[in-house]
Write a protein that holds these residues in place. Structure first.
Motif, PDB file in Angstrom:
ATOM      1  N   HIS A  67       1.079  -1.229  -0.031  1.00 19.10           N
ATOM      2  CA  HIS A  67      -0.082  -0.047   0.030  1.00 19.10           C
ATOM      3  C   HIS A  67       0.826   1.463   0.157  1.00 19.10           C
ATOM      4  O   HIS A  67       0.252   2.292  -0.041  1.00 19.10           O
ATOM      5  CB  HIS A  67      -0.900   0.063   1.260  1.00 19.10           C
ATOM      6  CG  HIS A  67      -2.011  -1.163   1.285  1.00 19.10           C
ATOM      7  ND1 HIS A  67      -3.277  -0.969   0.662  1.00 19.10           N
ATOM      8  CD2 HIS A  67      -1.915  -2.245   1.706  1.00 19.10           C
ATOM      9  CE1 HIS A  67      -3.783  -1.981   0.697  1.00 19.10           C
ATOM     10  NE2 HIS A  67      -3.167  -3.036   1.489  1.00 19.10           N
ATOM     11  N   HIS A 119      -3.991  -6.155   9.097  1.00 21.77           N
ATOM     12  CA  HIS A 119      -4.693  -4.924   9.186  1.00 21.77           C
ATOM     13  C   HIS A 119      -3.829  -3.725  10.028  1.00 21.77           C
ATOM     14  O   HIS A 119      -3.639  -4.066  10.989  1.00 21.77           O
ATOM     15  CB  HIS A 119      -5.998  -5.062   9.611  1.00 21.77           C
ATOM     16  CG  HIS A 119      -6.815  -3.774   9.240  1.00 21.77           C
ATOM     17  ND1 HIS A 119      -6.505  -2.424   9.551  1.00 21.77           N
ATOM     18  CD2 HIS A 119      -8.135  -3.956   8.746  1.00 21.77           C
ATOM     19  CE1 HIS A 119      -7.663  -1.652   9.135  1.00 21.77           C
ATOM     20  NE2 HIS A 119      -8.571  -2.551   8.570  1.00 21.77           N
ATOM     21  N   LYS A 131      -5.106  -3.024   4.478  1.00 24.24           N
ATOM     22  CA  LYS A 131      -5.190  -4.302   5.003  1.00 24.24           C
ATOM     23  C   LYS A 131      -4.922  -5.397   3.676  1.00 24.24           C
ATOM     24  O   LYS A 131      -5.017  -4.991   2.613  1.00 24.24           O
ATOM     25  CB  LYS A 131      -6.606  -4.362   5.603  1.00 24.24           C
ATOM     26  CG  LYS A 131      -7.762  -3.973   4.525  1.00 24.24           C
ATOM     27  CD  LYS A 131      -8.944  -3.823   5.312  1.00 24.24           C
ATOM     28  CE  LYS A 131     -10.098  -3.382   4.323  1.00 24.24           C
ATOM     29  NZ  LYS A 131     -11.541  -3.590   5.007  1.00 24.24           N
ATOM     30  N   PRO A 142      -7.222   7.857   0.260  1.00 30.29           N
ATOM     31  CA  PRO A 142      -7.685   8.042   1.645  1.00 30.29           C
ATOM     32  C   PRO A 142      -6.406   7.724   2.569  1.00 30.29           C
ATOM     33  O   PRO A 142      -6.450   8.015   3.917  1.00 30.29           O
ATOM     34  CB  PRO A 142      -8.651   7.006   1.954  1.00 30.29           C
ATOM     35  CG  PRO A 142      -8.531   5.771   1.048  1.00 30.29           C
ATOM     36  CD  PRO A 142      -8.272   6.697  -0.355  1.00 30.29           C
ATOM     37  N   GLN A 143      -5.285   6.945   2.119  1.00 27.23           N
ATOM     38  CA  GLN A 143      -4.322   6.654   3.180  1.00 27.23           C
ATOM     39  C   GLN A 143      -3.079   7.897   2.951  1.00 27.23           C
ATOM     40  O   GLN A 143      -2.037   7.562   3.616  1.00 27.23           O
ATOM     41  CB  GLN A 143      -3.576   5.309   2.622  1.00 27.23           C
ATOM     42  CG  GLN A 143      -2.895   5.410   1.192  1.00 27.23           C
ATOM     43  CD  GLN A 143      -3.843   4.724   0.134  1.00 27.23           C
ATOM     44  OE1 GLN A 143      -5.353   5.107   0.218  1.00 27.23           O
ATOM     45  NE2 GLN A 143      -3.288   3.947  -0.888  1.00 27.23           N
ATOM     46  N   ALA A 177      -7.029   3.184   7.766  1.00 23.19           N
ATOM     47  CA  ALA A 177      -8.057   2.298   7.608  1.00 23.19           C
ATOM     48  C   ALA A 177      -8.196   1.414   6.518  1.00 23.19           C
ATOM     49  O   ALA A 177      -8.812   0.155   6.300  1.00 23.19           O
ATOM     50  CB  ALA A 177      -9.479   3.045   7.591  1.00 23.19           C
ATOM     51  N   THR A 178      -7.776   1.824   5.246  1.00 20.31           N
ATOM     52  CA  THR A 178      -7.904   0.864   4.221  1.00 20.31           C
ATOM     53  C   THR A 178      -6.517   0.094   3.938  1.00 20.31           C
ATOM     54  O   THR A 178      -6.455  -0.680   2.964  1.00 20.31           O
ATOM     55  CB  THR A 178      -7.993   1.672   2.898  1.00 20.31           C
ATOM     56  OG1 THR A 178      -6.882   2.664   2.725  1.00 20.31           O
ATOM     57  CG2 THR A 178      -9.242   2.464   2.881  1.00 20.31           C
TER      58      THR A 178
END
Length: 333
Positions: free
Chosen positions: A73, A126, A116, A326-327, A113-114
């Motif tokens: 990510h 996560h 994971k 969002p990250q 939150a994303t």
């Protein structure tokens, strides 16, 4: 009703999925932000912490779940300086934003939150599992201890207990479960040793953090000719790795295959004393990151009213195509 998380193949990563972001078991009442009377304020936003960035980055990426999240990510290694320098703003803000610190903490938590998925060995991960998120927090706490103890005036055991109590208040701002948090400084030391001996792994991401041989020129040296930077980069990389290895827990040094001698330790202590003496010559405000500097000014009464928070400059923002993901912390600047 909340389902239990699937069992994982390494310690410290289990727990209920529902406990990740919310429903924390913590003392009643709103979390209390840290202030200028805290030792954390004195040391966390200090620029000397940049010397320990590879140390905290490597330790975080030795946690298998954190390493998996970075692998799948993050573009950290493609924009190393920009990612590091912009991340300091919200991370420092959880300590220095005063009445708005809890809001900043929720934003930082939201960036994860994303993050994971399932790692290469089939283990689910996560970033908001409390044990995982707490490990990153623990490295920031210990970075604060090391700045004060190894690069500063030195810390007594009472100072370290005080910093431990402050790091618990700091953690509460995130609204996460209190389950992974040790009960005392002594318990934390046992936790730290157990993580180093039983949980951390020799990961590719940690090795990449420690490989500074092709590190881009830092923004502060942008006027330095590229040829000069290339000549300096090798010695700088070796010196930074040496410092980083010296501050690792012994179990981490062994796992990564590094040797640390009594002579190395004496040299590191001399270096720490020299850094401390030199740092006292730096004007007080210049010792701190801009977010921390603004907080000290606010507390000294040099800022009036509710001022806008200091945000990262545009040069540190993520690539244009990724700024709305969002990250990413990506303020409108």
């Amino acid at each position: 009703m909340c389902a239990a998380a699937p069992p994982l193949a390494f310690p410290g990563a289990g727990g209920s999925v529902c406990a990740m972001p919310g429903e924390p078991s913590e003392p009643p009442g709103p979390p209390e932000p840290l202030g200028p009377d805290s030792l954390t304020w004195r040391y966390f936003g200090d620029w000397r912490g940049l010397l320990l960035a590879p140390w905290s980055g490597a330790l975080q990426n030795m946690h298998p779940q954190l390493a998996a999240g970075v692998a799948e990510h993050s573009r950290f290694f493609e924009e190393r300086w920009q990612r590091l320098l912009r991340s300091l703003y919200p991370i420092d803000g959880v300590v220095y934003d005063g009445p708005r610190a809890a809001e900043t903490a929720r934003q930082v938590r939201g960036y994860h939150a994303t993050v994971k998925g399932t790692d290469a060995r089939g283990r689910p991960y996560h970033a908001l599992r409390p044990e995982v998120f707490y490990w990153a927090h623990a490295t920031f706490f210990m970075l604060t201890v090391l700045v004060g103890d190894r690069l500063g005036p030195g810390l007594s055991e009472a100072d370290k207990r005080r910093l431990f109590d402050e790091h618990v208040r700091w953690w509460r701002l995130y609204g996460m479960s209190m389950r992974p948090v040790p009960d005392s400084w002594e318990d934390f030391q046992r936790y730290w040793d157990r993580m180093a001996e039983e949980v951390l792994e020799d990961t590719r991401q940690a090795r990449d953090v420690l490989d500074l041989r092709r590190l881009a020129k830092p923004p502060a040296l942008r006027l330095l000719p590229d040829a000069v930077w290339r000549a300096l980069r090798g010695p700088q990389a070796r010196a930074t790795l040496w410092l980083t290895v010296g501050l690792f827990p012994p179990a981490v040094r062994r796992r990564l295959g590094y040797v640390w001698t009594v002579r190395d330790e004496r040299r590191l202590r001399r270096l720490g004393r020299a850094v401390h003496r030199a740092w006292k010559l730096v004007p007080f405000e210049r010792r701190y990151h801009p977010r921390a500097r603004a907080a000290w000014r606010r507390e000294a009464g040099r800022s009036r009213g509710r001022q806008a928070l200091v945000e990262t400059p545009a040069r540190n923002l993520p690539p244009l195509a990724e700024r709305d993901l969002p990250q990413h912390y990506s303020p409108r600047v």
